[in-house]
Design an enzyme around this catalytic site. Structure first.
Site, PDB file in Angstrom:
ATOM      1  N   PRO A  26      22.081  87.260  43.434  1.00  0.00           N
ATOM      2  CA  PRO A  26      21.330  86.530  42.412  1.00  0.00           C
ATOM      3  C   PRO A  26      22.134  86.537  41.120  1.00  0.00           C
ATOM      4  CG  PRO A  26      20.392  88.727  42.722  1.00  0.00           C
ATOM      5  CD  PRO A  26      21.467  88.562  43.762  1.00  0.00           C
TER       6      PRO A  26
ATOM      7  N   CYS B 184      18.887  94.746  36.496  1.00  0.00           N
ATOM      8  CA  CYS B 184      19.418  93.967  35.367  1.00  0.00           C
ATOM      9  C   CYS B 184      19.702  94.894  34.179  1.00  0.00           C
ATOM     10  CB  CYS B 184      18.434  92.872  34.963  1.00  0.00           C
ATOM     11  SG  CYS B 184      19.070  91.898  33.596  1.00  0.00           S
TER      12      CYS B 184
ATOM     13  N   ASP C 296      32.000  94.286  43.209  1.00  0.00           N
ATOM     14  CA  ASP C 296      33.457  94.145  43.281  1.00  0.00           C
ATOM     15  C   ASP C 296      33.984  93.644  44.621  1.00  0.00           C
ATOM     16  OD1 ASP C 296      33.576  94.904  40.687  1.00  0.00           O
ATOM     17  OD2 ASP C 296      34.514  96.855  41.030  1.00  0.00           O
TER      18      ASP C 296
ATOM     19  N   ARG D 232      30.249  87.653  41.373  1.00  0.00           N
ATOM     20  CA  ARG D 232      31.282  86.952  40.592  1.00  0.00           C
ATOM     21  C   ARG D 232      32.411  86.430  41.452  1.00  0.00           C
ATOM     22  NH1 ARG D 232      32.422  91.803  37.046  1.00  0.00           N
ATOM     23  NH2 ARG D 232      31.900  92.676  39.088  1.00  0.00           N
TER      24      ARG D 232
END
Ligand SMILES: Cc1cc2nc3c(=O)[nH]c(=O)nc-3n(C[C@H](O)[C@H](O)[C@H](O)COP(=O)(O)O)c2cc1C
Length: 330
Positions: free
Chosen positions: A17, A101, A204, A227
């Protein structure tokens, strides 16, 4: 394959997400490239209850991204439970609870990763959401802990399992770390060893090789990529190829990358209209350009994208800047 109640996930890589980034267009694109499970952008339980339209839009699940979860954040069991009714209107394949978060706007209210400071409350929230969710599985996404002095993901994971959570994603960093490397994958293994429900490892994974290492080192049931998928949705195809056939796939060539970027931006415009879609596409365009000659200069062009035809102009400029190194085979 992971099977939790009516949720079946066939595959080993999930899209993380990502608020403001992994919207329906991006999730569907990643699913098309082999992401076997997607989790939507976090939506505020309170916002949903108060009838906030923007929060509710975050719950939409596209047909092409399934199986997919919606994600709720909040810190009051009662509000979280009431938000479930709104979420179920969109028939999500699972409801995920955000306990990771790190943003102060969220943690200052006691939500997101701040919940990890109150393990009992985590359990109460899971129990309240499970009670309303019927046969829709409830999952949680946690971090390693709040900081290095309070690493408690194993304790929180066990409490959530006990309260009825069907699956746990572990982002292997503390809240204090935010997104700084390194992610501590040993903590994913510790959670996997401690609970009986499926565990998704996160943190990662930037290459297919990283994904294989995480699976091997932690024993997790699935890896989740955040990412590493930005401007790079084909990472899921690369992961699946390496996992299923031990075959590493090369990077796509310039033409494929530009055509995927084009398709992605058109989907954003279709879902959000040209005004919002093009503005939100700017950061994605810059990610797609990463690694190409002239990328830093062309990033300024990305920041100006306003109408759909600007994308064609941008692609022309990228191809011109890279014409001598263009691989015409794709
Ligand atoms: C821009 C951005 C937005 C994010 N939004 C959310 C979110 O809405 N819910 C959530 O649980 N995690 C969110 N995350 C965290 C990611 O899901 C993931 O845990 C984190 O990026 C680590 O994975 P990675 O190293 O593969 O990026 C976000 C991360 C980024 C970079």
């Amino acid at each position: 394959m992971i099977k939790i109640g009516k949720l079946e996930i066939k595959g080993i890589c999930a899209l993380a997400p990502m608020a403001g980034v992994a919207d329906r267009s991006f999730r569907e694109l990643c699913a098309g490239y082999g992401a076997s499970y997607c989790v939507g952008e976090m939506a505020s339980a309170k916002g949903l209850i108060l009838g906030d339209r923007k929060s509710e839009e975050l719950l939409e699940v596209g047909a092409a991204e399934r199986p997919a979860a919606v994600q709720l954040f909040g810190c009051e069991p009662e509000f979280m439970a009431r938000a479930v009714e709104k979420a179920l209107k969109y028939s999500p394949d699972a409801i995920d609870i955000n306990m990771g978060c790190p943003t102060p706007k969220i943690t200052n209210n006691g939500s997101g990763s701040a919940l990890m400071k109150k393990p009992e409350l985590c359990g109460e929230i899971v129990r309240a959401v499970v009670a309303e969710a019927g046969d829709t599985p409830v999952t949680v996404k946690i971090r390693k802990g709040w900081d290095e002095d309070s690493v408690n993901c194993v304790e929180v994971a066990k409490i959530c399992e006990e309260a009825g959570a069907s699956m746990i994603t572990v982002h292997a960093r503390t809240r204090s770390q935010m997104y700084a490397p390194p992610a501590d994958w040993s903590i994913i293994k510790a959670v996997k060893d401690a609970v009986g429900i499926p565990v998704i490892g996160n943190g990662d994974v930037f290459t297919a090789h990283d994904a294989m290492c995480m699976l091997e080192e932690t024993g997790c049931d699935m890896v989740m990529v955040g990412r590493g998928a930005l401007g790079n949705p084909w990472i899921f195809r690369q992961i699946n190829s390496l996992y299923e056939h031990s075959r590493p796939l090369p990077e796509p060539g310039l033409f494929e990358k530009m055509s995927v970027m084009h398709k992605h931006i058109l989907a954003m415009v279709e879902h959000k209209g040209e005004y919002i879609g093009m503005r939100e596409a700017r950061k994605h365009a810059a990610w797609y350009l990463k690694g190409f000659r002239g990328a830093s200069r062309l990033r300024n062009e990305c920041a100006k994208l306003t109408v759909v035809s600007d994308v064609d102009e941008l692609i022309k400029k990228v191809i011109e800047a890279n014409s001598s190194q263009t691989d015409t085979s794709n």
